[in-house]
Design an enzyme around this catalytic site. Structure first.
Site, PDB file in Angstrom:
ATOM      1  N   SER A  95     -11.002  -0.091   3.277  1.00  0.00           N
ATOM      2  CA  SER A  95     -10.179  -0.279   4.482  1.00  0.00           C
ATOM      3  C   SER A  95      -9.758   1.077   5.020  1.00  0.00           C
ATOM      4  O   SER A  95      -9.127   1.852   4.301  1.00  0.00           O
ATOM      5  CB  SER A  95      -8.902  -1.047   4.157  1.00  0.00           C
ATOM      6  OG  SER A  95      -9.195  -2.325   3.711  1.00  0.00           O
ATOM      7  N   ARG A 122       0.803  -1.225   0.000  1.00  0.00           N
ATOM      8  CA  ARG A 122       0.000   0.000   0.000  1.00  0.00           C
ATOM      9  C   ARG A 122       0.836   1.274   0.000  1.00  0.00           C
ATOM     10  O   ARG A 122       0.451   2.290   0.590  1.00  0.00           O
ATOM     11  CB  ARG A 122      -0.943   0.038   1.212  1.00  0.00           C
ATOM     12  CG  ARG A 122      -1.936  -1.096   1.251  1.00  0.00           C
ATOM     13  CD  ARG A 122      -2.981  -0.889   0.194  1.00  0.00           C
ATOM     14  NE  ARG A 122      -3.674  -2.122  -0.108  1.00  0.00           N
ATOM     15  CZ  ARG A 122      -4.891  -2.442   0.317  1.00  0.00           C
ATOM     16  NH1 ARG A 122      -5.547  -1.620   1.065  1.00  0.00           N
ATOM     17  NH2 ARG A 122      -5.434  -3.574  -0.047  1.00  0.00           N
ATOM     18  N   GLU A 175      -5.024   4.091   6.457  1.00  0.00           N
ATOM     19  CA  GLU A 175      -4.658   4.011   5.043  1.00  0.00           C
ATOM     20  C   GLU A 175      -5.264   5.190   4.296  1.00  0.00           C
ATOM     21  O   GLU A 175      -4.715   5.668   3.304  1.00  0.00           O
ATOM     22  CB  GLU A 175      -5.192   2.709   4.451  1.00  0.00           C
ATOM     23  CG  GLU A 175      -4.910   2.672   2.984  1.00  0.00           C
ATOM     24  CD  GLU A 175      -5.322   1.421   2.276  1.00  0.00           C
ATOM     25  OE1 GLU A 175      -6.300   0.786   2.665  1.00  0.00           O
ATOM     26  OE2 GLU A 175      -4.643   1.110   1.297  1.00  0.00           O
TER      27      GLU A 175
END
Ligand code: EPU
Length: 353
Positions: free
Chosen positions: A243, A167, A339
């Site tokens: 998420s 990520r 995130e």
């Protein structure tokens, strides 16, 4: 020639569905329009910060944005090279990622099936290295074409220069905010090999009467879409950004300490000697799954997802984020890192412990 809008409400440009005003909002459809916008910024409003958004599926506005918001409408897929084994394509950064996956499956260009139904644009996928069900965008990215927002110069980053990891990429870290991604080059396989190794994928195929080893690319894509629909809320119905946290990576000693206390805790080798834990599991164990705090809540089928229950502000979401982080830190000694990008991101520092 380019156009801007002033005092533009970003409510439809972030999947949390939060109201926030941009001082200026610019959509561009090609490199020339982006270069014109950069020229205007340099001469008219040089002090204002830039913010490049995609579909807004990874953004949390804590306040109005006192600067220039850019959104790419650069579309199109060009075949640059083709062999018996693979095809090299160049894709506009403003194309919707899932439209690309669909197009690739229908052309017999393989690799992206497990990344089906992820919201967001192709440019954003290359910036944040989207991943799901055992696949990551960086496995297929060959190069990223960018434009420097300070002087409109073009720069091409080869995959090895992008600093890809879980990520993350240089575009999210050391080069954050400096470039707009204009086009992404991807190399896809002509031969299809179904990757059904991630938990739940094979089961979903079997439940549809399909033997995992003989699944077609279209069947795998459909199975992934079904899994995502079951677990993840539709932003059109309930505002969310997928998420909210990254899965934390901890060292061996931390993983062993927690496993001694919680033998069934999910944990996966992180590649770099560390261990990846499941943020969703940690949040569920800390009692937050399905809970609400004012107008925001934790999704009842995937605890990693925070949802806008109606009329939430960015600060409401940030408050829930902080309450969860504190509980997880207190119970497990693990710090969860969002995130989602907080705008302005300076506030994130103030929200940290
Ligand atoms: N888990 C729980 N409770 C929960 C959620 C998960 O115990 O509420 C446990 C599951 O039982 C499983 C483990 O955590 O053992 C992993 O769960 P899952 O397969 O749902 O994946 P995840 O690690 O929670 C990541 C990605 C998702 C991606 C899935 C599938 C991150 C931050 N998230 O979630 O990405 O779809 O894997 O590959 O890496 C997104 O980025 O928006 C996103 C949805």
């Amino acid at each position: 020639m380019f156009y801007y809008e002033q005092d533009y409400d970003l409510v439809h440009d972030n999947t949390f569905g939060i109201h926030a005003n941009a001082l200026y909002f610019v959509r561009y459809t090609d490199e020339q329009q982006l270069a014109d916008a950069i020229g205007w910024h340099r001469s008219e409003v040089p002090a204002l910060p830039w913010l490049h958004v995609g579909s807004g599926s990874n953004l949390l506005f804590l306040d109005d944005f006192p600067g220039v918001v850019l959104r790419s409408e650069v579309k199109g897929v060009e075949v640059m090279q083709s062999t018996d084994d693979w095809v090299l394509i160049r894709v506009g950064g403003g194309m919707e990622w899932d439209e690309l996956v669909d197009l690739c499956v229908s052309h017999g260009w393989h690799g992206l099936e497990n990344l089906s139904f992820i919201p967001g644009q192709v440019g954003a996928a290359a910036v944040q290295n989207i991943g799901a069900y055992g696949a990551e965008a960086s496995q297929y990215v060959v190069a990223v074409e960018c434009m420097d927002l300070s002087d409109a110069s073009a720069r091409r980053f080869e995959a090895g220069e992008c600093g890809y990891g879980y990520r993350t990429s240089v575009f999210k870290t050391c080069l954050r905010g400096r470039y707009a991604v204009t086009r992404v080059w991807l190399r896809l396989n002509r031969r299809f090999v179904a990757d059904t190794s991630y938990g739940g994928v094979a089961d979903m195929l079997v439940s549809q009467g399909i033997a995992p080893a003989s699944a077609t690319a279209g069947q795998l894509r459909e199975a992934i879409i079904r899994i995502r629909r079951q677990k993840l809320p539709d932003p059109a119905v309930q505002g969310n950004a997928g998420s909210f946290f990254m899965n934390p990576v901890v060292d061996e000693a931390c993983k062993d300490r927690l496993l001694a206390l919680y033998p069934s805790m999910p944990h996966y080798p992180a590649g770099t000697g560390g261990w990846k834990l499941s943020a969703g599991w940690l949040i569920e164990q800390s009692g937050w799954k399905g809970k609400r705090l004012g107008p925001v809540g934790v999704h009842d089928r995937q605890a990693l997802v925070l949802v806008n229950l109606g009329g939430a502000t960015g600060m409401d979401v940030a408050g829930l984020c902080q309450a969860i982080r504190q509980d997880v830190a207190r119970l497990f000694g693990v710090t969860l890192v969002p995130e989602v990008n907080f705008i302005p991101d300076v506030l994130l520092t103030n929200l940290s412990f």
